[in-house]
Design an enzyme around this catalytic site. Structure first.
Site, mmCIF file in Angstrom:
data_model
loop_
_atom_site.group_PDB
_atom_site.id
_atom_site.type_symbol
_atom_site.label_atom_id
_atom_site.label_comp_id
_atom_site.label_asym_id
_atom_site.label_seq_id
_atom_site.Cartn_x
_atom_site.Cartn_y
_atom_site.Cartn_z
ATOM 1 N N CYS A 46 0.838 -1.206 0.000
ATOM 2 C CA CYS A 46 0.000 0.000 0.000
ATOM 3 C C CYS A 46 0.870 1.253 0.000
ATOM 4 O O CYS A 46 1.861 1.341 0.713
ATOM 5 C CB CYS A 46 -0.901 -0.015 1.239
ATOM 6 S SG CYS A 46 -1.840 1.496 1.423
ATOM 7 N N TRP A 47 0.454 2.196 -0.845
ATOM 8 C CA TRP A 47 1.225 3.450 -0.957
ATOM 9 C C TRP A 47 0.639 4.575 -0.121
ATOM 10 O O TRP A 47 1.036 5.718 -0.273
ATOM 11 C CB TRP A 47 1.213 3.974 -2.390
ATOM 12 C CG TRP A 47 1.628 3.044 -3.462
ATOM 13 C CD1 TRP A 47 2.462 1.980 -3.345
ATOM 14 C CD2 TRP A 47 1.247 3.112 -4.829
ATOM 15 N NE1 TRP A 47 2.622 1.369 -4.549
ATOM 16 C CE2 TRP A 47 1.890 2.046 -5.496
ATOM 17 C CE3 TRP A 47 0.429 3.984 -5.555
ATOM 18 C CZ2 TRP A 47 1.724 1.829 -6.854
ATOM 19 C CZ3 TRP A 47 0.283 3.758 -6.911
ATOM 20 C CH2 TRP A 47 0.929 2.683 -7.541
ATOM 21 N N ASP A 48 -0.374 4.295 0.644
ATOM 22 C CA ASP A 48 -1.050 5.339 1.417
ATOM 23 C C ASP A 48 -1.664 6.413 0.530
ATOM 24 O O ASP A 48 -1.649 7.598 0.881
ATOM 25 C CB ASP A 48 -0.087 6.009 2.403
ATOM 26 C CG ASP A 48 0.476 5.016 3.387
ATOM 27 O OD1 ASP A 48 -0.290 4.129 3.800
ATOM 28 O OD2 ASP A 48 1.668 5.132 3.723
ATOM 29 N N CYS A 49 -2.176 6.030 -0.613
ATOM 30 C CA CYS A 49 -2.746 7.063 -1.494
ATOM 31 C C CYS A 49 -4.095 7.535 -0.970
ATOM 32 O O CYS A 49 -4.586 8.584 -1.358
ATOM 33 C CB CYS A 49 -2.897 6.558 -2.923
ATOM 34 S SG CYS A 49 -4.288 5.450 -3.168
#
Lengths: 106, 791
Positions: A46-49
């Site tokens: 997860c990229w924390d978008c």
């Protein structure tokens, strides 16, 4: 930090095959579990978008804010208006900061 | 893509100079004549003067103005006149916006003049923001069928079919039995006049025969229903009759030769000692249609036939017998559907304490009807000769009972009175006992009660807990304590009638599935009893008679007629759709289907690319889809999310000044808005802190709008709608409460007080409560402090 889904609140987007968070996740990480609740299947990817957090219609997804904003485990909470996003950032010391942005997509 | 700048005419109408007393109208005009998009601004002296009209028409024709913002108080009639006058001059009726300053409490006494001036500016900014986004709209006209499908050819169905046919509408009557008439054909007499129900049925059938427009489909069931109001396609399946309906003339030669004798209901019971008086007499495998011998063609119960027997086929003079018939399907195109499927008796064997079925002389009230009917047909009725001297009736057998039917079946009291009176008429020396909880004889039926007492029917206000069968005498022993005489009563009955209740017709759950029609908690097709009793929760499908609620025959006929009256809208060859229907922005929709799930009227389907698409004829334009859409991409035209969002953005929350909270109220147009409006009209102390926006239904308020309001610094957002069970759109209030709850949770995580967003239900006359709750709300908001987003 990956999104956390509140199982009480998540309704699996009702009768849908693919819930909104699954549709919007750029990494294709959100899936529906057997209990018809969404979860992130690969937390480390997860990229924390925060797309899932923003799109969730019942506000069941929370993303713990990443480091620079407020240190681990600060909270970053978006609230979607018709063409605004309002961010609330609560850092580890409980300090609250709020930002409002015009949404560019509309 | 930039849109052309709108050219707004801003007209302030102030008869009696009510506004001018509190406001500097000239200064307002000065300020707003320079606002974006305003092309003309003036205080109008007399909106009805011809000269003034001419000047507007001139401006419209020259393209100097293209929309009007009316400021002032206009009645709905005045709005209609102005819209109508200007329409021929080229101004679409949807290019008007009405801004009533008084309605927002501007003129109420005790408001600080500074607040008043600033609030007016805020209100006019909001009104202008919406006016700029108005679009010209035209109603849609969709082609529609002129035919009506009536499901169930009982008394309600037949009468309504006859009336519709007289109005020139084609009617398809679909009936699952072999003949029409339904339950009424089984009755002995109608109350209160104690006349023969067959007379009324025959009268209706005669009306039907006079018309070419009615088509009967007996032994038929509706298998599916596609399409929408105006254009339904109903697929029906007809079970084989084995007799050609056109050829058979009902001569009855076939029954003479048929070797199969089928015992009639109720089987081996010997209630009816006289031969031929059985309620449903023994019949042959080929027999006339039942319950009423209409259509006249006979019908064969093939499962009763002897293998290889073709006697009837050989003997039929009309060559009407067709033993090789197979089920047929047919599609009927209709504009509307009327459900008159009626009722079935509640199974009395479930009411265990009385032991129905244990004794042949314990019968249901429906069986009593046939017994009386048969007796009335006999040349010399002789109940006493048959040993029926003591007759009892137990009321509410299975009705008004937590364990069975929780409701009152509405007719059983009058039915029992009718049966007791008829019995007394046929056998005056007999004794009739009625065991009851309450006698319910509304209206003129009280007359029956009085007559029954005059005739010596004995009423005992106590129901037995059990019935004992005396094996030696064959009598039914009842022991109760009479609460009025305060002493035990012993009666030994020859016949006991259980007044059983009405349950929804047996096939109701299947039909509910086929029509996608919600049933109420009791299983009936009832949706909004007060405002739209005839409507179901599916537009274009109407309900009449006992399919809706237990009722008597005349009420059944009336209710089915009311339903037909409403259905006429869809039987005109075309359906006019108000232009304020919902539109889905397919470029942004991500097909989450929430609108499909939550539409209270099931009006959403899918287009070829799986985008949700409302069936406009089915849609009631409540806007719950708009409220529920997580992406805010559904909008009711003329009430679009963008228009409302522009209003919210234009609201400057600084107008109240330091320390005073500002509330934005979304008011449901049905109940909450009139309540708020009346509060101002009555001069109640409505706090100036509130600014309201009228919405079609509380459920149409999208959370994004609430989020907007909060993020622009508005301190509190009130959504006021009808009470749960009073929502005109059934579920709007429920849906918005759930969503406000979700949003409140989110606010909590954001370190904002969830109580900033409130849902309140308001009834139309609760003006005082509106004011009270606002005052309490303001106190709460003051305690919370200003919205941290306030600049």
């Amino acid at each position: 930090m990956p999104p956390r889904v509140d199982r009480e609140k998540c309704d699996g987007c009702k009768a849908e095959e693919e819930p909104l968070c699954a549709q919007i996740c750029p990494g294709d990480l959100m899936v529906l579990g057997e209990n018809k609740k969404a979860y992130c299947r690969a937390a480390r990817d997860c990229w924390d978008c925060m797309s899932c957090t923003k799109v969730c219609p019942v506000g069941a997804i929370e993303t713990r804010a990443p480091y620079q904003l407020g240190y681990h485990v600060a909270k970053l909470i978006p609230m979607m208006g018709t063409n605004t996003i309002t961010w609330t950032c609560i850092d580890i010391n409980g300090k609250v900061e709020r930002f409002r942005y015009k949404n560019r997509t509309t | 893509m930039s849109k052309p700048v709108p050219k707004i005419a801003l007209f302030i109408w102030d008869p009696g100079e009510r506004l001018a007393r509190g406001l500097d109208l000239e200064a307002l005009l000065q300020k707003f004549s320079k606002a974006k998009g305003v092309a003309r601004a003036e205080v109008i002296a007399d909106p009805w003067s011809a000269a003034w009209f001419a000047s507007i028409k001139e401006d419209l024709a020259a393209g100097r103005i293209d929309r009007i913002l009316w400021v002032g108080h206009f009645t709905p009639q005045q709005m209609k006149i102005l819209q109508g006058e200007l329409q021929p001059a080229g101004l679409n009726t949807f290019l008007h916006h009405w801004c009533d300053l008084e309605e927002q409490g501007i003129l109420l006494a005790g408001i600080d003049q500074g607040v008043r001036n600033r609030k007016v500016l805020a209100l006019l900014e909001m009104a202008l923001a919406r006016t700029r986004l108005l679009e010209p709209l035209e109603p849609l006209e969709l082609p529609a069928s002129e035919a009506m499908l009536i499901i169930g050819a009982g008394v309600a169905g037949i009468h309504t079919a006859a009336s519709l046919a007289e109005l020139g509408k084609r009617v398809y009557l679909v009936e699952k039995e072999s003949g029409v008439g339904g339950k009424v054909a089984l009755l002995s007499r109608f109350y209160p006049r104690l006349c023969d129900p067959h007379c009324g049925l025959q009268h209706a059938l005669d009306r039907l025969h006079a018309s070419q427009l009615v088509e009967f489909h007996t032994l038929a069931t509706v298998m599916s229903l596609e399409g929408g109001p105006g254009n339904f396609a109903a697929r029906i399946q007809k079970r084989p009759r084995y007799v050609n309906e056109q050829r058979c003339n009902g001569c009855g030669v076939c029954t003479g030769v048929c070797p199969v004798k089928v015992p009639g209901a109720p089987g081996d019971r010997d209630v009816f000692p006289q031969a031929g008086a059985s309620p449903q007499p023994d019949r042959k495998a080929i027999h006339p249609a039942f319950p009423l011998a209409f259509p006249p063609a006979y019908v064969i119960d093939r499962e009763d036939c002897l293998a290889g027997c073709r006697e009837c086929e050989q003997v039929c003079p009309a060559q009407a017998v067709e033993l090789n018939q197979t089920p047929e399907e047919q599609v009927l195109n209709v504009g509307a559907v009327l459900v008159t499927t009626g009722w079935d008796p509640y199974p009395l064997d479930r009411v265990a304490e009385f032991g129905y079925g244990r004794h042949p002389r314990m019968i249901s009230n429906l069986e009593m009807e046939t017994l009386l009917g048969a007796e009335l047909q006999r040349p010399a009725p002789d109940f006493l000769g048959s040993g029926l001297r003591e007759v009892g009736f137990i009321q509410c057998a299975g009705s008004r009972d937590e364990r069975h039917l929780k409701y009152c079946s509405a007719v059983c009291c009058a039915v029992t009175l009718k049966q007791a009176l008829t019995f007394k008429e046929l056998a005056p020396e007999a004794n009739c006992y009625v065991f009851f909880m309450d006698m319910r004889c509304p209206g003129f039926n009280e007359e029956l009660y009085r007559r029954a007492r005059d005739q010596g029917v004995i009423f005992i206000r106590e129901r037995p807990t059990s019935v004992k069968i005396d094996e030696t005498t064959g009598k039914l022993n009842i022991r109760v304590k009479d609460p009025i005489l305060e002493r035990p009563v012993r009666v030994d009955l020859d016949l006991l009638v259980l007044a059983g209740g009405m349950a929804p017709a047996e096939g109701t759950p299947d039909l509910a599935r086929v029509l996608n029609l919600p049933q109420n908690q009791y299983g009936f097709f009832e949706s909004h009893q007060q405002c739209h009793p005839e409507e179901s929760q599916r537009t274009g499908i109407f309900v009449g008679g006992c399919a809706r609620e237990p009722m008597n025959v005349s009420q059944s006929i009336e209710s089915a007629h009311l339903a037909a009256m409403k259905a006429l809208k869809f039987l005109q060859g075309s359906v006019i759709i108000e232009p304020t229907y919902p539109v889905v922005d397919k470029t942004r929709c991500d097909q989450c289907k929430r609108c499909v799930e939550e539409c209270p009227f099931g009006s959403f389907g899918f287009d070829e690319k799986s985008f949700p698409t409302p069936d406009l004829a089915r849609c009631r334009q409540c806007g719950n889809c708009m409220g529920v859409c997580p992406l805010g991409v559904i909008s009711l035209r003329h009430h679009t999310i963008k228009q409302t969002a522009a209003q919210v953005e234009a609201l400057n929350p600084a107008f109240m000044g330091e320390g005073e909270p500002v509330i934005l109220a979304f008011l449901c147009a049905n109940d909450a808005y009139p309540a708020a409006r009346a509060a101002v009209d009555q001069g109640l102390p409505v706090p100036p802190n509130v600014i309201s926006i009228k919405v079609p239904c509380a459920g149409s308020v999208n959370n994004a709008l609430v989020a907007d309001a909060l993020s622009f610094g508005i301190d509190g957002v009130l959504i006021a709608g009808c009470r749960d069970d009073q929502c005109h759109y059934v579920r709007g209030s429920q849906l918005v409460q759930k969503r406000s709850g979700d949003l409140g949770e989110k606010l909590r995580t954001m370190m904002l007080e969830p109580a900033r967003v409130r849902f309140e239900s308001l009834e139309i006359r609760e003006s005082q409560r509106y004011v009270d709750l606002l005052q309490a709300y303001i106190e709460d908001l003051k305690a919370m402090g200003a919205n941290p987003f306030k600049i």
